[in-house]
Design a protein around this motif. Structure first.
Motif, PDB file in Angstrom:
ATOM      1  N   MET A 157       0.840  -1.196   0.000  1.00  0.00           N
ATOM      2  CA  MET A 157       0.000   0.000   0.000  1.00  0.00           C
ATOM      3  C   MET A 157       0.881   1.255   0.000  1.00  0.00           C
ATOM      4  SD  MET A 157      -2.829   1.204   2.830  1.00  0.00           S
ATOM      5  CE  MET A 157      -3.799  -0.301   2.640  1.00  0.00           C
ATOM      6  N   THR A 158       0.595   2.192  -0.904  1.00  0.00           N
ATOM      7  CA  THR A 158       1.394   3.410  -0.982  1.00  0.00           C
ATOM      8  C   THR A 158       1.030   4.360   0.161  1.00  0.00           C
ATOM      9  OG1 THR A 158      -0.219   4.578  -2.347  1.00  0.00           O
ATOM     10  CG2 THR A 158       1.407   3.232  -3.505  1.00  0.00           C
ATOM     11  N   ASN A 159       1.927   5.340   0.402  1.00  0.00           N
ATOM     12  CA  ASN A 159       1.669   6.330   1.458  1.00  0.00           C
ATOM     13  C   ASN A 159       0.414   7.141   1.155  1.00  0.00           C
ATOM     14  OD1 ASN A 159       3.913   5.609   2.951  1.00  0.00           O
ATOM     15  ND2 ASN A 159       5.271   7.103   1.947  1.00  0.00           N
ATOM     16  N   HIS A 160       0.204   7.442  -0.159  1.00  0.00           N
ATOM     17  CA  HIS A 160      -0.989   8.216  -0.551  1.00  0.00           C
ATOM     18  C   HIS A 160      -2.267   7.431  -0.248  1.00  0.00           C
ATOM     19  CE1 HIS A 160      -3.588  10.906  -2.766  1.00  0.00           C
ATOM     20  NE2 HIS A 160      -4.045   9.868  -3.472  1.00  0.00           N
ATOM     21  N   GLU A 161      -2.233   6.124  -0.581  1.00  0.00           N
ATOM     22  CA  GLU A 161      -3.405   5.281  -0.320  1.00  0.00           C
ATOM     23  C   GLU A 161      -3.676   5.181   1.181  1.00  0.00           C
ATOM     24  OE1 GLU A 161      -3.294   2.188  -4.109  1.00  0.00           O
ATOM     25  OE2 GLU A 161      -2.048   1.801  -2.351  1.00  0.00           O
ATOM     26  N   LYS A 162      -2.598   5.061   1.977  1.00  0.00           N
ATOM     27  CA  LYS A 162      -2.778   4.982   3.430  1.00  0.00           C
ATOM     28  C   LYS A 162      -3.364   6.282   3.984  1.00  0.00           C
ATOM     29  CE  LYS A 162      -0.457   3.491   7.645  1.00  0.00           C
ATOM     30  NZ  LYS A 162      -1.175   4.445   8.486  1.00  0.00           N
ATOM     31  N   THR A 163      -2.907   7.418   3.451  1.00  0.00           N
ATOM     32  CA  THR A 163      -3.440   8.712   3.889  1.00  0.00           C
ATOM     33  C   THR A 163      -4.922   8.820   3.588  1.00  0.00           C
ATOM     34  OG1 THR A 163      -1.325   9.816   3.581  1.00  0.00           O
ATOM     35  CG2 THR A 163      -3.275  11.226   3.592  1.00  0.00           C
ATOM     36  N   ARG A 164      -5.334   8.382   2.388  1.00  0.00           N
ATOM     37  CA  ARG A 164      -6.741   8.451   2.004  1.00  0.00           C
ATOM     38  C   ARG A 164      -7.593   7.580   2.921  1.00  0.00           C
ATOM     39  NH1 ARG A 164      -8.871  12.124   0.486  1.00  0.00           N
ATOM     40  NH2 ARG A 164     -10.527  11.018  -0.588  1.00  0.00           N
ATOM     41  N   ILE A 165      -7.074   6.379   3.286  1.00  0.00           N
ATOM     42  CA  ILE A 165      -7.809   5.475   4.178  1.00  0.00           C
ATOM     43  C   ILE A 165      -7.930   6.106   5.561  1.00  0.00           C
ATOM     44  CG2 ILE A 165      -7.679   3.271   5.396  1.00  0.00           C
ATOM     45  CD1 ILE A 165      -6.468   2.078   2.843  1.00  0.00           C
ATOM     46  N   ASP A 166      -6.835   6.727   6.038  1.00  0.00           N
ATOM     47  CA  ASP A 166      -6.871   7.388   7.345  1.00  0.00           C
ATOM     48  C   ASP A 166      -7.893   8.519   7.364  1.00  0.00           C
ATOM     49  OD1 ASP A 166      -4.978   5.724   8.364  1.00  0.00           O
ATOM     50  OD2 ASP A 166      -3.287   7.117   8.170  1.00  0.00           O
ATOM     51  N   GLU A 167      -7.984   9.263   6.236  1.00  0.00           N
ATOM     52  CA  GLU A 167      -8.968  10.348   6.142  1.00  0.00           C
ATOM     53  C   GLU A 167     -10.384   9.808   6.261  1.00  0.00           C
ATOM     54  OE1 GLU A 167      -8.385  13.953   3.514  1.00  0.00           O
ATOM     55  OE2 GLU A 167      -7.124  12.472   2.502  1.00  0.00           O
ATOM     56  N   ILE A 168     -10.603   8.674   5.587  1.00  0.00           N
ATOM     57  CA  ILE A 168     -11.948   8.077   5.600  1.00  0.00           C
ATOM     58  C   ILE A 168     -12.276   7.543   6.989  1.00  0.00           C
ATOM     59  CG2 ILE A 168     -13.362   6.188   4.681  1.00  0.00           C
ATOM     60  CD1 ILE A 168     -11.750   6.518   2.045  1.00  0.00           C
ATOM     61  N   VAL A 169     -11.290   6.852   7.627  1.00  0.00           N
ATOM     62  CA  VAL A 169     -11.506   6.302   8.968  1.00  0.00           C
ATOM     63  C   VAL A 169     -11.742   7.434   9.957  1.00  0.00           C
ATOM     64  CG1 VAL A 169     -10.427   5.035  10.860  1.00  0.00           C
ATOM     65  CG2 VAL A 169     -10.177   4.220   8.511  1.00  0.00           C
ATOM     66  N   SER A 170     -10.952   8.511   9.843  1.00  0.00           N
ATOM     67  CA  SER A 170     -11.134   9.738  10.599  1.00  0.00           C
ATOM     68  C   SER A 170     -10.729   9.627  12.076  1.00  0.00           C
ATOM     69  CB  SER A 170     -12.581  10.225  10.491  1.00  0.00           C
ATOM     70  OG  SER A 170     -12.786  11.383  11.227  1.00  0.00           O
ATOM     71  N   TYR A 171     -11.186   8.568  12.761  1.00  0.00           N
ATOM     72  CA  TYR A 171     -10.829   8.420  14.174  1.00  0.00           C
ATOM     73  C   TYR A 171     -11.078   6.983  14.621  1.00  0.00           C
ATOM     74  CZ  TYR A 171     -15.828   8.360  15.307  1.00  0.00           C
ATOM     75  OH  TYR A 171     -17.163   8.020  15.381  1.00  0.00           O
ATOM     76  N   THR A 172     -10.504   6.629  15.784  1.00  0.00           N
ATOM     77  CA  THR A 172     -10.794   5.340  16.423  1.00  0.00           C
ATOM     78  C   THR A 172     -11.536   5.633  17.724  1.00  0.00           C
ATOM     79  OG1 THR A 172      -8.674   5.344  17.597  1.00  0.00           O
ATOM     80  CG2 THR A 172      -8.739   4.254  15.444  1.00  0.00           C
ATOM     81  N   PRO A 173     -12.384   4.727  18.191  1.00  0.00           N
ATOM     82  CA  PRO A 173     -13.175   4.976  19.403  1.00  0.00           C
ATOM     83  C   PRO A 173     -12.282   5.232  20.626  1.00  0.00           C
ATOM     84  CG  PRO A 173     -14.030   3.086  18.210  1.00  0.00           C
ATOM     85  CD  PRO A 173     -12.723   3.427  17.573  1.00  0.00           C
ATOM     86  N   PRO A 174     -12.609   6.228  21.418  1.00  0.00           N
ATOM     87  CA  PRO A 174     -11.833   6.521  22.645  1.00  0.00           C
ATOM     88  C   PRO A 174     -11.942   5.378  23.650  1.00  0.00           C
ATOM     89  CG  PRO A 174     -13.244   8.375  22.035  1.00  0.00           C
ATOM     90  CD  PRO A 174     -13.686   7.206  21.207  1.00  0.00           C
TER      91      PRO A 174
END
Length: 392
Positions: free
Chosen positions: A1-18
């Motif tokens: 997985m490229t860094n760009h693809e990982k960034t896009r996935i992180d944007e979509i995930v947005s956060y993890t439950p506290p």
């Protein structure tokens, strides 16, 4: 997985439950997308400062977890709040700020009424669209490029509007984006990189009214509504726009000079102008006893009769759609404003009237605009070019 693809996935995930972490140090931890880093970044909120023992800490933690989960689900981001300040403002609060801003511009005569009404309508539809979404945005930073594209698709595809309407919304959104940037609500315009569909997609759904239909219209209104016939005459012969017509007063009309004065404050181009009042129009006015009314009366008030009450120009279009189009079975391409197009074309066909006179009557800024209305079948060859020949 490229860094760009990982960034896009992180944007979509947005956060993890506290979650609550206990031990030597008690804290609530969760991951949230950090735009500055382009990836999920761990956030810790320490709760060691809570006094009262373990039970007190757990109760405080449970309350905080509930609040954090609610805020995160609505789009709150601790890194956005920390780095970009005003980006954390609520979407609805920013919309109210913008509404106050354009209202002030209108009151200070920076915006014409037409512009203010249009911008207010665009804003209202944007807010309604957000309310109807499955997951509405809560914070202004969430108004990003993807959101703008989705909104424009809603306007163009879901609501089946024209390409021109879609581009009008984009034009307003660019102005709104400039406001957001100037007020530091965003650090990048959300409309950046979104293109217009272009003039090729903008086809006017307004056509010239055929002569036989003009006769039918005249015959019908002579028996059904002579005051509306006068409105049609003003548009057809004087080329005064509906918005201007609604604000014309009797004091603007000169019987002696046979003219109508259009003041700068009601003219579309904000320039005062004088148009000729043809004999046919003047005679209808006399027949209707128009000049028996006070000079400060509006020419078209309630029921298209002279009066002191200002009535919005929408009345002209509404009557055309509700009454004229239905009773005379006119096609949708025949609009009230078509009378102006038809009138200019008719005047251009009259060989006794030069183009400059037509330009002045229509109050066009230059002859090129008037040329747009010139029918192809009356455009003649240039005699000088016609006889030109060279050695070739």
């Amino acid at each position: 997985m490229t860094n760009h693809e990982k960034t896009r996935i992180d944007e979509i995930v947005s956060y993890t439950p506290p979650q609550l972490y206990t031990g030597k140090e008690w804290y609530i931890g969760f991951m949230a997308f950090d735009p500055a880093l382009g990836k999920l970044h761990r956030k810790r909120i320490k709760i060691n400062h809570v006094h009262g023992g373990v039970c007190a800490k757990r109760k405080y933690a449970q309350d905080l977890l509930k609040r954090l989960n609610e805020q995160l689900s609505q789009g709150w981001n601790p890194w956005i709040e920390a780095e970009y300040g005003k980006s954390y403002n609520k979407f609805e609060e920013v919309c109210e700020h913008y509404k106050r801003y354009i209202t002030k511009l209108y009151k200070d005569d920076v915006f014409r009424e037409e512009t203010f009404v249009a911008y207010s309508s665009f804003l209202r539809n944007l807010r309604q669209y957000n309310e109807q979404r499955d997951i509405p945005i809560t914070y202004i930073y969430q108004l990003n490029s993807a959101y703008v594209v989705a909104f424009l698709d809603h306007i163009y595809i879901d609501r089946e509007n024209t390409a021109q309407t879609r581009d009008n919304y984009l034009s307003w959104l660019r102005q709104f984006s400039t406001f957001l940037l100037q007020q530091q609500y965003v650090n990048v315009k959300p409309t950046e990189g979104i293109p217009v569909l272009g003039k090729k997609a903008h086809k006017k759904k307004r056509t010239i009214i055929e002569k036989n239909d003009l006769i039918r219209l005249s015959d019908y209104l002579k028996t059904q509504n002579k005051y509306y016939l006068l409105a049609c005459y003003i548009l057809y012969y004087c080329f005064i726009r509906p918005k201007e017509m609604a604000k014309i007063k009797l004091e603007h009309i000169s019987i002696k000079n046979r003219t109508i004065f259009v003041p700068a404050d009601i003219a579309k181009n904000r320039e005062a102008g004088v148009v000729t009042l043809p004999k046919k129009v003047l005679l209808l006015m006399v027949d209707l006893n128009i000049f028996n009314n006070p000079s400060d009366s509006y020419l078209f008030s309630t029921d298209f009769m002279p009066g002191f009450e200002y009535v919005n120009e929408k009345k002209f279009r509404d009557y055309w759609i509700r009454e004229i189009r239905k009773k005379l079975h006119f096609p949708d391409s025949y609009k009230f404003y078509s009378l102006k197009d038809s009138g200019i074309t008719s005047l251009l066909r009259d060989r006794n009237i030069d183009k400059l006179s037509v330009r002045d009557q229509a109050r066009h800024s230059n002859i090129l605009i008037t040329d747009i209305y010139t029918p192809h079948d009356i455009q003649e060859a240039n005699a000088l070019i016609e006889t030109h020949e060279d050695v070739f």
